[in-house]
Design a protein around this motif. Structure first.
Motif, PDB file in Angstrom:
ATOM      1  N   UNK A   1       0.862  -1.184   0.000  1.00 32.16           N
ATOM      2  CA  UNK A   1       0.000   0.000   0.000  1.00 32.16           C
ATOM      3  C   UNK A   1       0.896   1.232   0.000  1.00 32.16           C
ATOM      4  N   UNK A   2       0.840   2.027  -1.063  1.00 29.29           N
ATOM      5  CA  UNK A   2       1.648   3.239  -1.179  1.00 29.29           C
ATOM      6  C   UNK A   2       0.729   4.449  -1.052  1.00 29.29           C
ATOM      7  N   UNK A   3       1.013   5.290  -0.080  1.00 26.35           N
ATOM      8  CA  UNK A   3       0.239   6.509   0.136  1.00 26.35           C
ATOM      9  C   UNK A   3       1.027   7.703  -0.386  1.00 26.35           C
ATOM     10  N   UNK A   4       0.458   8.444  -1.302  1.00 23.57           N
ATOM     11  CA  UNK A   4       1.077   9.672  -1.802  1.00 23.57           C
ATOM     12  C   UNK A   4       0.577  10.823  -0.931  1.00 23.57           C
ATOM     13  N   UNK A   5       1.417  11.287  -0.045  1.00 23.81           N
ATOM     14  CA  UNK A   5       1.015  12.332   0.892  1.00 23.81           C
ATOM     15  C   UNK A   5       1.067  13.719   0.268  1.00 23.81           C
ATOM     16  N   UNK A   6       1.811  13.833  -0.837  1.00 20.55           N
ATOM     17  CA  UNK A   6       1.910  15.076  -1.593  1.00 20.55           C
ATOM     18  C   UNK A   6       1.603  14.765  -3.055  1.00 20.55           C
ATOM     19  N   UNK A   7       1.070  15.737  -3.810  1.00 24.29           N
ATOM     20  CA  UNK A   7       0.829  15.485  -5.238  1.00 24.29           C
ATOM     21  C   UNK A   7       2.138  15.164  -5.949  1.00 24.29           C
ATOM     22  N   UNK A   8       2.137  14.108  -6.738  1.00 23.67           N
ATOM     23  CA  UNK A   8       3.335  13.738  -7.485  1.00 23.67           C
ATOM     24  C   UNK A   8       2.937  12.903  -8.692  1.00 23.67           C
ATOM     25  N   UNK A   9       3.783  12.944  -9.682  1.00 23.12           N
ATOM     26  CA  UNK A   9       3.586  12.108 -10.857  1.00 23.12           C
ATOM     27  C   UNK A   9       4.196  10.749 -10.568  1.00 23.12           C
ATOM     28  N   UNK A  10       3.389   9.714 -10.661  1.00 24.46           N
ATOM     29  CA  UNK A  10       3.872   8.379 -10.334  1.00 24.46           C
ATOM     30  C   UNK A  10       3.631   7.430 -11.491  1.00 24.46           C
ATOM     31  N   UNK A  11       4.527   6.510 -11.635  1.00 26.09           N
ATOM     32  CA  UNK A  11       4.398   5.460 -12.639  1.00 26.09           C
ATOM     33  C   UNK A  11       5.067   4.208 -12.083  1.00 26.09           C
ATOM     34  N   UNK A  12       4.559   3.764 -10.941  1.00 29.78           N
ATOM     35  CA  UNK A  12       5.195   2.653 -10.258  1.00 29.78           C
ATOM     36  C   UNK A  12       5.036   1.365 -11.050  1.00 29.78           C
ATOM     37  N   UNK A  13       6.107   0.620 -11.090  1.00 24.79           N
ATOM     38  CA  UNK A  13       6.099  -0.684 -11.742  1.00 24.79           C
ATOM     39  C   UNK A  13       6.314  -1.752 -10.681  1.00 24.79           C
ATOM     40  N   UNK A  14       5.320  -2.625 -10.532  1.00 23.72           N
ATOM     41  CA  UNK A  14       5.405  -3.673  -9.528  1.00 23.72           C
ATOM     42  C   UNK A  14       4.582  -4.844 -10.051  1.00 23.72           C
ATOM     43  N   UNK A  15       5.237  -5.861 -10.572  1.00 23.36           N
ATOM     44  CA  UNK A  15       4.565  -6.858 -11.385  1.00 23.36           C
ATOM     45  C   UNK A  15       3.877  -7.973 -10.596  1.00 23.36           C
ATOM     46  N   UNK A  16       4.528  -8.451  -9.555  1.00 25.70           N
ATOM     47  CA  UNK A  16       4.127  -9.734  -8.986  1.00 25.70           C
ATOM     48  C   UNK A  16       3.107  -9.666  -7.856  1.00 25.70           C
ATOM     49  N   UNK A  17       2.898  -8.498  -7.282  1.00 21.73           N
ATOM     50  CA  UNK A  17       2.018  -8.398  -6.130  1.00 21.73           C
ATOM     51  C   UNK A  17       1.036  -7.234  -6.283  1.00 21.73           C
ATOM     52  N   UNK A  18      -0.111  -7.331  -5.604  1.00 20.34           N
ATOM     53  CA  UNK A  18      -1.073  -6.226  -5.662  1.00 20.34           C
ATOM     54  C   UNK A  18      -0.466  -4.935  -5.106  1.00 20.34           C
ATOM     55  N   UNK A  19      -0.655  -3.850  -5.816  1.00 14.48           N
ATOM     56  CA  UNK A  19      -0.181  -2.536  -5.400  1.00 14.48           C
ATOM     57  C   UNK A  19      -1.389  -1.623  -5.269  1.00 14.48           C
ATOM     58  N   UNK A  20      -1.624  -1.127  -4.056  1.00  9.10           N
ATOM     59  CA  UNK A  20      -2.725  -0.209  -3.799  1.00  9.10           C
ATOM     60  C   UNK A  20      -2.163   1.198  -3.640  1.00  9.10           C
ATOM     61  N   UNK A  21      -2.785   2.163  -4.297  1.00 10.72           N
ATOM     62  CA  UNK A  21      -2.354   3.554  -4.201  1.00 10.72           C
ATOM     63  C   UNK A  21      -3.416   4.378  -3.474  1.00 10.72           C
ATOM     64  N   UNK A  22      -2.965   5.183  -2.513  1.00 10.98           N
ATOM     65  CA  UNK A  22      -3.830   6.128  -1.810  1.00 10.98           C
ATOM     66  C   UNK A  22      -3.296   7.526  -2.104  1.00 10.98           C
ATOM     67  N   UNK A  23      -4.131   8.398  -2.651  1.00  9.16           N
ATOM     68  CA  UNK A  23      -3.740   9.771  -2.944  1.00  9.16           C
ATOM     69  C   UNK A  23      -4.453  10.714  -1.986  1.00  9.16           C
ATOM     70  N   UNK A  24      -3.681  11.353  -1.118  1.00 10.06           N
ATOM     71  CA  UNK A  24      -4.277  12.262  -0.133  1.00 10.06           C
ATOM     72  C   UNK A  24      -4.606  13.618  -0.756  1.00 10.06           C
ATOM     73  N   UNK A  25      -5.822  14.111  -0.581  1.00 11.02           N
ATOM     74  CA  UNK A  25      -6.135  15.460  -1.057  1.00 11.02           C
ATOM     75  C   UNK A  25      -5.386  16.524  -0.257  1.00 11.02           C
ATOM     76  N   UNK A  26      -5.113  16.220   1.010  1.00 12.61           N
ATOM     77  CA  UNK A  26      -4.328  17.087   1.886  1.00 12.61           C
ATOM     78  C   UNK A  26      -3.325  16.221   2.644  1.00 12.61           C
TER      79      UNK A  26
END
Length: 254
Positions: free
Chosen positions: A35-60
């Motif tokens: 589980x990856x939480x983006x605490x600040x706005x950022x451009x992401x292009x994560x590559x992770x093939x073998x396991x589930x990747x959950x993204x959380x984008x915080x508005x603040x």
């Protein structure tokens, strides 16, 4: 089996390096999700093939405690692991950590932390007290445990929050991190509460990870304010008397 929680503060490059490490050490039998939480706005292009990747984008932006607690609410693993983005893996640390967690019925376990030169960092410490803080003011040194990477597992007061592997039931029992802290002392606080609830914490020196310290920004005034505010909250909350009581309890158990 393990849910990993990583919080990025515009640190996409470091996060991707850590994801690469996770794939390289082949922990597919141990890790259920990241589980990856983006605490600040950022451009992401994560590559992770073998396991589930959950993204959380915080508005603040949220604090350390709130971010990991939010990730825990979404987690599905039996264990919950908090990882800083600037951690790098030498080898798979998870199998040995989980084995000891199960066998010893621990609430939390951590590996030893080394710097880029392979030297042990001061990530394993004794509980802060007024006398220890005064000592640090004059000596500039934390009250740490002395050990080597060949030592056996031991039970410290607390460990730094850059790598903490929790038993899910223990994390729930203490209601996770205290969100009254925005940054600093969340790790000390949760270790106090785990001990108080009867969940031992441990360090396994033979299992180690690398910490690429990212401390330049911490010279800013706001970090000093957060640090002092968290310290004050900690001592008010625990009334300064927790350490002696816990040490008495530990003497009977370990």
């Amino acid at each position: 089996m393990i849910s990993l929680s990583i919080v990025s503060h515009g640190q996409a490059v470091l996060v991707q390096q850590l994801l690469n490490d996770l794939e390289d050490v082949d922990p597919s039998e141990m890790i259920k999700e990241v589980i990856v939480t983006c605490n600040l706005p950022e451009r992401i292009n994560y590559s992770f093939k073998n396991l589930p990747l959950k993204l959380i984008n915080n508005p603040l932006p949220k604090g350390f405690a709130a971010n990991h607690n939010a990730a825990f609410e979404q987690s599905i693993g039996d264990y919950f692991c908090v990882l800083n983005p600037d951690i790098r893996l030498i080898e798979n640390p998870f199998m040995a950590l989980v084995e000891n967690m199960r066998d010893l019925k621990l609430g939390m376990i951590a590996p030893s932390i080394v710097d880029l030169d392979g030297q042990l960092e001061d990530s394993v410490r004794r509980f802060p007290t007024i006398s220890r803080l005064v000592k640090r003011l004059f000596t500039g040194k934390h009250d740490i445990y002395t050990f080597t990477q060949t030592d056996e597992l031991f039970y410290p007061d607390w460990v730094a929050g850059m790598f903490m592997l929790f038993d899910k039931a223990a994390y729930q029992a203490v209601n996770g991190f205290d969100e009254g802290y925005f940054l600093y002392y969340e790790d000390v606080d949760i270790c106090v509460r785990l001990w108080q609830k009867g969940f031992p914490i441990a360090v396994l020196p033979k299992s180690s990870v690398i910490h690429q310290a990212q401390r330049q920004s911490h010279k800013q005034l706001k970090y000093l304010r957060w640090h002092l505010g968290s310290m004050l909250r900690f001592f008010i909350k625990h009334s300064g008397g927790f350490a002696q009581n816990l040490h008495a309890k530990l003497g009977k158990c370990f």
